[in-house]
Design a protein around this motif. Structure first.
Motif, PDB file in Angstrom:
ATOM      1  N   PHE A   1       0.889  -1.202   0.010  1.00  0.00           N
ATOM      2  CA  PHE A   1       0.029  -0.009   0.073  1.00  0.00           C
ATOM      3  C   PHE A   1       0.904   1.291  -0.133  1.00  0.00           C
TER       4      PHE A   1
ATOM      5  N   ALA B   1       2.172   5.718  -2.081  1.00  0.00           N
ATOM      6  CA  ALA B   1       2.302   7.026  -1.392  1.00  0.00           C
ATOM      7  C   ALA B   1       2.933   7.942  -2.212  1.00  0.00           C
TER       8      ALA B   1
ATOM      9  N   VAL C   1      -7.576  11.208  -1.221  1.00  0.00           N
ATOM     10  CA  VAL C   1      -6.501  10.710  -0.972  1.00  0.00           C
ATOM     11  C   VAL C   1      -6.531   9.187  -0.935  1.00  0.00           C
ATOM     12  N   ASP C   2      -7.479   8.887  -0.184  1.00  0.00           N
ATOM     13  CA  ASP C   2      -7.718   7.446  -0.046  1.00  0.00           C
ATOM     14  C   ASP C   2      -8.011   6.617  -1.156  1.00  0.00           C
TER      15      ASP C   2
ATOM     16  N   LEU D   1      -5.150   6.507  -3.670  1.00  0.00           N
ATOM     17  CA  LEU D   1      -3.956   5.260  -2.974  1.00  0.00           C
ATOM     18  C   LEU D   1      -4.544   3.919  -3.308  1.00  0.00           C
TER      19      LEU D   1
ATOM     20  N   TYR E   1       3.675  15.520   1.625  1.00  0.00           N
ATOM     21  CA  TYR E   1       4.327  14.153   1.607  1.00  0.00           C
ATOM     22  C   TYR E   1       4.941  13.897   2.713  1.00  0.00           C
TER      23      TYR E   1
ATOM     24  N   ALA F   1       3.766  11.183   4.485  1.00  0.00           N
ATOM     25  CA  ALA F   1       3.513   9.844   3.941  1.00  0.00           C
ATOM     26  C   ALA F   1       4.244   8.297   4.619  1.00  0.00           C
TER      27      ALA F   1
ATOM     28  N   LEU G   1       2.438   6.074   6.482  1.00  0.00           N
ATOM     29  CA  LEU G   1       1.927   4.693   5.858  1.00  0.00           C
ATOM     30  C   LEU G   1       2.512   3.231   5.786  1.00  0.00           C
TER      31      LEU G   1
ATOM     32  N   GLY H   1      -9.408  17.525  -0.277  1.00  0.00           N
ATOM     33  CA  GLY H   1      -9.208  16.057  -0.672  1.00  0.00           C
ATOM     34  C   GLY H   1      -9.061  15.240   0.563  1.00  0.00           C
TER      35      GLY H   1
ATOM     36  N   VAL I   1      -6.251   7.175   7.651  1.00  0.00           N
ATOM     37  CA  VAL I   1      -5.146   7.675   6.895  1.00  0.00           C
ATOM     38  C   VAL I   1      -4.978   9.131   6.976  1.00  0.00           C
ATOM     39  N   ASP I   2      -6.028   9.839   6.421  1.00  0.00           N
ATOM     40  CA  ASP I   2      -6.276  11.103   6.174  1.00  0.00           C
ATOM     41  C   ASP I   2      -5.783  12.005   7.474  1.00  0.00           C
TER      42      ASP I   2
END
Lengths: 410, 410
Positions: A51, A55, A279-280, A283, B52, B55, B58, B249, B279-280
């Protein structure tokens, strides 16, 4: 003077109920607690590295990911899903037949917006997914349950129920079913029943909400065609989700159906959250397009099959001797057990004292007062060792209650 | 036989309206189209590189980001917001007074769930944000508008309106206001009016929904204390959003208020989407904790101030000679213009032919038939050069309509 809220809440606000699953999330964070309560994927099997490969989009396509998306959702992801879903749906649907939601929970809310006036009736399996019933009730809907057999909903009882409800002047708007590895019951609807249900929907002019969050998590046997695939007129709305097969934290589900209902649900999505996360969705789209999802599914299936088998063995060891019964599910996330003579609301309290959590059967009962000897046990979240310990704790709680009951009788 | 949907929609589904802003997103993707329609941030100013930087979570915290979150949202982000909001709120609120939403649009829906029964009245500025009115109406609410002056809502008219509505037997549940750089009007509510409104809410036992998506986008003058800061009893609910100051977003907003209303809204969030994206929320939390948000705000303010000034100059050049009037906003995203003698519904069609889009005033009217000579023009999305061209096109469309009207008269 105190604040205005309590005295000014809506009727709905005074009558809705918190979700036992959501509420218990706070409880299960206590140290040492073993949770069979939620329907949570195992963190160990999340495809973190694969996943993370997506990114780079936050850098390389940042201006698009950070901007508002359209209400119907990321086109690349919808195109992927059209192809991914083709075998299950029996056909390739058009782009105006699919849109993305903030998890499939939102699909239930948007569908209710589109369909339900106060007093409208929804036919469901009994027991059924509590958070679906709650959202239907919040919208003024009234759920009427039909029991299940080993191959799912007793479909043959549906026409008579519709007719008797209509004779009472009630509007039956749709039937809600979790076709594969039902929540909480674990059973799967047989193919003939699916065909028959599609025909009933056409004959009686009702909708079907085919909820399928667990369908791709099958441990044995062949995938079955969806009810959607047997539908000739467009009465079946199919809802899927990435929550159980990829990552619930991304809050991404999808809805597929006739353009008329899809369009109406999108209009309500405009007013409830405008659009889901760009975003989700981006990705996930890249993750899927690279073929990761298709490669990931066998991994989670293998892992969860082992956990189901562990729970089966642990229950045989600790619970069967106490008279507890169950049917082994062929897929999905849950065991649904029956504990004869034991009230599972009470058992739940005892179990929490022993630091093990599950959801009591009564939370899933459609007709009130039912399922008081049942419990739903999730096996995907805990490792086999933890499952063994948790089942042993439940057995101890049952023994304690039985011993007390004997003591009272004696 | 056709599908069941059209004949079985809910009353709400047959009476709701699509959002003109959302609908126009499809139109403005046409090549060559200039859009002043949406309330979209400029993609050029998104903090792509700084965002970023988060990121890596993640990968490094993947199992948490991919898992379900709690319904009230990421604790680190809520803690950041408690501190960030302290000056504006006048105090540090508790963790049970804040939760995160799927954009602040969801806050409107959840608040409506908690508060509105069919027929309940909401008092709003007239004109007001259309998607707020739509969600209130979907929940059965009835909006009653009060006009605005240069310093916002004519607060002195609120008590008499409440009293007359109550004399008619109506329930006034809350007042909805966009306090800073109102949408669409652009004006900001003065401090004395804010104080008075908090006192009115207490005296008349109603709630206030203080919607503040634009408050941090101020080009001149000092920030004003929120209505929330003057509220002594807990009747004010404050809603903020990352959409206009960071990235729409990510669909992340926040709500701050009395624990009673926060808790009730969370219960409805359980049934509408369970929780927002883990995530966000995690990415935003780290972005904010690193100090990026505070450093980013001056950049977007500088950029948007220049764009506002460009639109001011272009309008002076092209629109003032045609009799168009406006008030220069001190912040926010929009100009609200008045085009005397020109119906802006018709102007909108002409403008789209000339490849420039805006939103016609009638879309924002609370009392029907109003604002037919108004239009809302967004200046944050387009570059100054594009703004100049777009305004020139609008001027051409106005001239065309005026010439035709003259022709008909002659």
């Amino acid at each position: 003077m105190s604040s205005t809220w309590n005295g000014n809440f809506s009727y709905k606000a005074m009558h809705t109920r918190p979700s036992p699953v959501r509420e218990i999330l706070a409880v299960i964070k206590k140290p040492g607690m073993i949770s069979f309560a939620g329907g949570m994927p195992a963190p160990e099997v999340f495809p973190v590295n694969e996943f993370y490969e997506s990114a780079h989009l936050l850098k390389d396509n940042g201006t698009e990911l950070l901007q508002y998306g359209t209400t119907d959702g990321n086109p690349a992801l919808r195109e992927f899903l059209i192809n991914f879903m083709e075998p299950r749906l029996g056909r390739k649907v058009g782009m105006d037949q699919i849109f993305l939601t903030t998890g499939s929970q939102q699909a239930l809310d948007l569908f209710s917006w589109a369909m339900l006036d106060p007093g409208d009736v929804i036919i469901t399996e009994d027991p059924s997914y509590m958070a679906a019933m709650t959202v239907f009730m919040n919208h003024g809907g009234v759920c009427r349950g039909i029991p299940c057999d080993g191959d799912g909903l007793q479909v043959e009882k549906v026409p008579a129920l519709i007719e008797s409800l209509r004779a009472e002047g009630k509007k039956v708007k749709f039937l809600y079913t979790i076709v594969n590895f039902q929540n909480p019951g674990g059973m799967t609807m047989g193919v003939e029943k699916r065909k028959k249900l599609a025909a009933i929907a056409e004959e009686y002019d009702i909708g079907i909400f085919e909820d399928d969050p667990y369908g791709y998590v099958r441990y044995e046997g062949d995938h079955l065609p969806s009810i959607f695939s047997f539908d000739k007129v467009g009465n079946v709305l199919y809802a899927g989700s990435f929550s159980k097969i990829l990552a619930p934290g991304t809050r991404t589900g999808w809805v597929i159906g006739d353009p008329a209902i899809v369009r109406k649900m999108c209009v309500f999505k405009q007013s409830t959250d405008l659009c889901s996360s760009s975003v989700d969705q981006a990705l996930i789209a890249e993750y899927c397009q690279k073929g990761h999802l298709v490669r990931h599914l066998p991994k989670i299936i293998d892992n969860y099959r082992r956990r189901r088998d562990s729970m089966e063995e642990s229950m045989k060891r600790h619970l069967a001797p106490l008279g507890v019964t169950w049917v082994k599910p062929q897929g999905g996330f849950f065991y649904w057990i029956n504990v004869p003579g034991v009230n599972t609301d009470e058992l739940m309290k005892r179990a929490l004292d022993k630091k093990v959590a599950f959801i009591q059967g009564s939370a899933f009962a459609v007709e009130p007062g039912a399922c008081t000897n049942n419990a739903r046990l999730n096996y995907t979240y805990c490792s086999p060792e933890v499952i063994e310990e948790g089942i042993a704790r439940i057995a101890a709680a049952i023994q304690e209650m039985k011993a007390e009951a004997e003591g009272i009788k004696a």
